[in-house]
Scaffold this motif. Sequence first.
Motif, PDB file in Angstrom:
ATOM      1  N   VAL A 183       0.783  -1.408   0.041  1.00 44.29           N
ATOM      2  CA  VAL A 183       0.004   0.039   0.169  1.00 44.29           C
ATOM      3  C   VAL A 183       0.901   1.180  -0.216  1.00 44.29           C
ATOM      4  O   VAL A 183       0.455   2.302  -0.706  1.00 44.29           O
ATOM      5  CB  VAL A 183      -0.970  -0.080   1.190  1.00 44.29           C
ATOM      6  N   TRP A 184       1.967   1.438   0.761  1.00 44.74           N
ATOM      7  CA  TRP A 184       2.880   2.518   0.922  1.00 44.74           C
ATOM      8  C   TRP A 184       3.982   2.375   0.089  1.00 44.74           C
ATOM      9  O   TRP A 184       4.692   3.344  -0.030  1.00 44.74           O
ATOM     10  CB  TRP A 184       3.152   2.935   2.327  1.00 44.74           C
ATOM     11  N   GLY A 185       4.556   1.327  -0.335  1.00 43.65           N
ATOM     12  CA  GLY A 185       5.696   1.139  -1.044  1.00 43.65           C
ATOM     13  C   GLY A 185       7.217   0.903  -0.058  1.00 43.65           C
ATOM     14  O   GLY A 185       7.018   1.016   0.958  1.00 43.65           O
ATOM     15  N   TYR A 186       7.976   1.053  -0.670  1.00 42.61           N
ATOM     16  CA  TYR A 186       9.413   0.514  -0.160  1.00 42.61           C
ATOM     17  C   TYR A 186       9.658   1.674   1.189  1.00 42.61           C
ATOM     18  O   TYR A 186      10.172   0.941   2.155  1.00 42.61           O
ATOM     19  CB  TYR A 186      10.599   0.763  -1.270  1.00 42.61           C
ATOM     20  N   ASN A 187       9.784   2.827   0.695  1.00 42.76           N
ATOM     21  CA  ASN A 187      10.296   3.744   1.910  1.00 42.76           C
ATOM     22  C   ASN A 187       9.238   4.158   2.706  1.00 42.76           C
ATOM     23  O   ASN A 187       9.332   5.218   3.422  1.00 42.76           O
ATOM     24  CB  ASN A 187      11.271   4.881   1.353  1.00 42.76           C
TER      25      ASN A 187
END
Length: 230
Positions: A183-187
């Motif tokens: 949902v929010w991605g890698y970082n």
Amino acid sequence: MNKEIKIALVEDDENLRFLVAERLQSEGYKVLEAPNGDDGEKVVLAETPHVVLLDWMLPGKQGSEVCTSIRNNGYEGQVIMMTAKGQDIDKIEAYKFGVSDYIIKPFNMDVLVAMIDSKIKFSLNTDKSESYKFANMEHQPNTHLLIRDSRKIELTILENRILLYFLKNKNKVINREELMMEVWGYNADVNTRTLDMHIVRLRKKIETNADSPQYLQTVRGIGYKFVYAG
């Protein structure tokens, strides 16, 4: 992977830029920042964001010049002008430069997010073909809609991503980390409380009784499972 939704934020006030960027990132958007008109124009033309948040008063090129220039160079996305109350900006003039809408400073962050959400829903894929049916509901991820008993319920960007991921992984236990990654991605600098809060909101939209969920069930100590046999 989710289609990344980019927003260019062209604002010379460092504090405001930081606050707006942080909020938009927490809502799941990718934010491209620029502190002046010239950099802003370069970012927009290089990255083609979905939405441009453009300050009216900028060092270098003014917001109106930036807007005229990016429009002349073929940018067709949404441009939201941010303007201070004291500035006597004629609305009609603003629209002549190619502004889609504008918001007056100081603005409420929730209002800004709602404005951006609604613009993106309309500008994103008008292809409504992708849909997932379960029980008495249908999820149309491209238009961020949940249709329940023929009634349309709007989903936020994050609720939309969460529900879509669950529907693609029905009856599978999904741990919180996997879901946060998706949902929010890698970082992503989000904690599990933030995720749980979005799950609670989503349950209110899809469950008959959100306190005793039938579909979106908690798997204690691990994460969640979307239970549906259909």
